[in-house]
Design an enzyme around this catalytic site. Structure first.
Site, PDB file in Angstrom:
ATOM      1  N   CYS A  32       0.849  -1.180   0.000  1.00  0.00           N
ATOM      2  CA  CYS A  32       0.000   0.000   0.000  1.00  0.00           C
ATOM      3  C   CYS A  32       0.886   1.231   0.000  1.00  0.00           C
ATOM      4  O   CYS A  32       1.872   1.292   0.749  1.00  0.00           O
ATOM      5  CB  CYS A  32      -0.900  -0.012   1.236  1.00  0.00           C
ATOM      6  N   HIS A  37      -9.026  -3.529  -2.635  1.00  0.00           N
ATOM      7  CA  HIS A  37      -8.120  -2.713  -1.820  1.00  0.00           C
ATOM      8  C   HIS A  37      -8.613  -1.267  -1.735  1.00  0.00           C
ATOM      9  O   HIS A  37      -8.661  -0.683  -0.646  1.00  0.00           O
ATOM     10  CB  HIS A  37      -6.717  -2.776  -2.443  1.00  0.00           C
ATOM     11  N   GLU A  38      -8.998  -0.688  -2.860  1.00  0.00           N
ATOM     12  CA  GLU A  38      -9.405   0.723  -2.871  1.00  0.00           C
ATOM     13  C   GLU A  38     -10.758   0.926  -2.198  1.00  0.00           C
ATOM     14  O   GLU A  38     -10.955   1.926  -1.495  1.00  0.00           O
ATOM     15  CB  GLU A  38      -9.406   1.289  -4.290  1.00  0.00           C
ATOM     16  N   HIS A  69     -10.162   1.099   1.410  1.00  0.00           N
ATOM     17  CA  HIS A  69      -9.705   2.437   1.817  1.00  0.00           C
ATOM     18  C   HIS A  69     -10.896   3.358   2.065  1.00  0.00           C
ATOM     19  O   HIS A  69     -10.917   4.119   3.033  1.00  0.00           O
ATOM     20  CB  HIS A  69      -8.819   3.080   0.742  1.00  0.00           C
TER      21      HIS A  69
END
Length: 163
Positions: A89, A131-132, A135
């Site tokens: 990351c 992953h995004e 976030h």
């Protein structure tokens, strides 16, 4: 338009759920330009708005030479058994571990015109979408690691020169 600095582990914006974009205005257009510029350098598969200090639901991606963005993405589908996938990351430089990720993912959101946008894929694209969106929900990949790997990742973070 500019490549923005990436916020690092420990910054509160990375742990807070992002607010939906309610109105597409000049500020949102500028945010998208900055996200696209910031994801363009080599080695970057995605950048979420919180990583550049903006608590809104938006991210950019750079996968297999295709660069794009999505606003208000929602992870609507994953498929396949989660497999350990090497992951890092930009907000946690130098830390790389196997996180469990589904081999397929699909997100639905909108573009700058307010039209529906669907992003889907396998492999790196699936990983980036998961992953995004994590976030945007205030979650970092280290939270998805098994306990022993999470302890090791936290040790690496504490001992890093940037922390």
């Amino acid at each position: 338009m500019s490549v923005r600095n990436i916020r690092l582990f420990g910054d509160p914006v990375l742990r807070a759920p992002s607010a939906p974009i309610e109105r597409i205005d000049d500020g949102v257009h500028a945010l998208v330009r900055d996200l696209l510029d910031t994801v363009e350098p080599p080695g970057r598969a995605g950048v979420a708005a919180p990583q550049i200090g903006v608590g809104l639901r938006a991210f950019s991606y750079n996968v297999d030479g295709v660069i794009g963005y999505i606003l208000n993405p929602v992870l609507v589908e994953t498929a396949g058994e989660p497999v350990p996938t090497g992951e890092g990351c930009l907000s946690i430089p130098g830390v790389w571990h196997d996180a469990l990720r589904h081999p397929y993912a699909r997100v639905v959101g909108i573009d700058l015109d307010g039209d529906e946008l669907v992003l889907e894929g396998e492999g790196l694209m699936a990983q980036a979408l998961q992953h995004e969106t994590d976030h945007l929900d205030g979650m970092l990949f280290v939270s998805r690691l098994p306990a022993d790997a999470r302890r090791e990742a936290m040790r690496q973070i504490r001992e890093s020169d940037w922390f």
